[in-house]
Design an enzyme around this catalytic site. Structure first.
Site, PDB file in Angstrom:
ATOM      1  N   SER A 178       0.857  -1.055  -0.252  1.00  0.00           N
ATOM      2  CA  SER A 178       0.223  -0.216  -0.222  1.00  0.00           C
ATOM      3  C   SER A 178       0.989   1.179  -0.001  1.00  0.00           C
ATOM      4  CB  SER A 178      -0.611   0.219   0.832  1.00  0.00           C
ATOM      5  OG  SER A 178      -2.003   0.817   1.183  1.00  0.00           O
ATOM      6  N   TYR A 191      -2.093  -1.343  10.828  1.00  0.00           N
ATOM      7  CA  TYR A 191      -1.913  -1.907   9.023  1.00  0.00           C
ATOM      8  C   TYR A 191      -1.147  -0.928   7.951  1.00  0.00           C
ATOM      9  CZ  TYR A 191      -4.660  -1.056   4.110  1.00  0.00           C
ATOM     10  OH  TYR A 191      -4.351  -1.116   2.769  1.00  0.00           O
TER      11      TYR A 191
END
Length: 286
Positions: A178, A191
């Site tokens: 990401s 995350y």
């Protein structure tokens, strides 16, 4: 994300993760943009989180390029069946497998089912993920940390371990990381940490498997319109999702899927240990 940013989407929320594509407005765009050219002809791919979002777009694009597909999903049966029909529409076979990638036993079972159905495995796409925003680090419970790491990075280890006995020279592993691995996220500490771990895992595994002729790469999407977004953020944040990118909008799954195709096929035969960045122009990658 400030409240003064331009609206990019209708405000909406979902009350459970990883979210359901059938409940989104508008639906994400998964359709491949071009005719296939047999770049994955005769190959078999296993895609975790393959029922919706980026995983669905990758499954359909791989099928258009000639691959049979196994998709792993948690519990989104309606989305998974829709993706299966889309893969079959492209003339390829699709196996759907429900379970939790955070369980190593399930990962072994999923790979075994794919091998039983297709006889081989050529491409592994680790894509399943979850995220739970918190305003303060003190609000992140041990249970949340365990759950996020178990899905987002432990699951990648488990799937690779299960797949390795079946991957031959010329196979490819593609891991979804990401943009948060590079620029961080104040509300997604656990995350973001898992996504940073995926970058290091990808680069290290690429070195480990190079002598076996197995390429390992990653994709680091920016803000992409997937079910995880309305299942994660409040309606006001969804409303301006992606507005802070240079392109001033969220990306669509079919704008990300070609990165996976490139890394899966022979076009990327001299690329391993690399990360592609379909992120709307965010300048933070390195």
């Amino acid at each position: 994300m400030s409240s003064g940013q331009e609206q990019t989407l209708p405000p909406q929320v979902q009350d459970r993760q990883p979210g359901h594509e059938t409940e989104m407005n508008p639906r994400p765009d998964y359709e491949p943009r071009y005719p296939g050219s047999n770049r994955l002809q005769g190959r078999t791919a296993l895609i975790t989180g393959g029922d919706s979002g980026i995983g669905r777009a990758v499954a359909v694009l791989f099928a258009r390029e000639g691959a049979d597909i196994a998709i792993v999903y948690l519990n989104e049966t309606e989305d998974a069946q829709a993706t299966k029909q889309l893969v079959e529409r492209e003339g390829r076979a699709c196996l759907t497998i429900a379970g939790d990638v955070g369980d190593p036993g399930f990962c072994r079972s999923a790979v075994d089912q794919a091998i039983q159905r297709f006889g081989k495995l050529d491409v592994l796409v680790n894509n399943a993920a979850e995220q739970h925003p918190k305003g303060e680090i003190s609000e992140i419970s041990p249970e949340q940390i365990d759950r996020t790491f178990r899905t987002n990075i432990f699951g990648y280890f488990y799937m690779v371990q299960a797949a390795m006995p079946h991957l031959k020279r010329g196979a490819a592993i593609i891991n979804t990381t990401s943009v948060t691995a590079y620029r961080g996220s104040s509300e997604l500490l656990d995350y973001s940490a898992t996504k940073g771990a995926i970058v290091a895992f990808t680069r290290s595994l690429a070195q480990k498997l190079a002598e076996q002729g197995i390429r390992v790469n990653g994709v680091a999407p920016g803000p992409i319109w997937t079910p995880l977004i309305p299942a994660t953020f409040p309606a006001e944040k969804v409303k301006s999702f992606g507005a802070n990118t240079p392109l001033k909008r969220p990306g669509q799954p079919n704008e990300v899927a070609p990165s996976y195709l490139f890394l899966a096929c022979e076009d990327a035969s001299y690329i391993t240990g690399s990360i592609l960045h379909p992120n709307g122009g965010d300048p933070t990658e390195s």
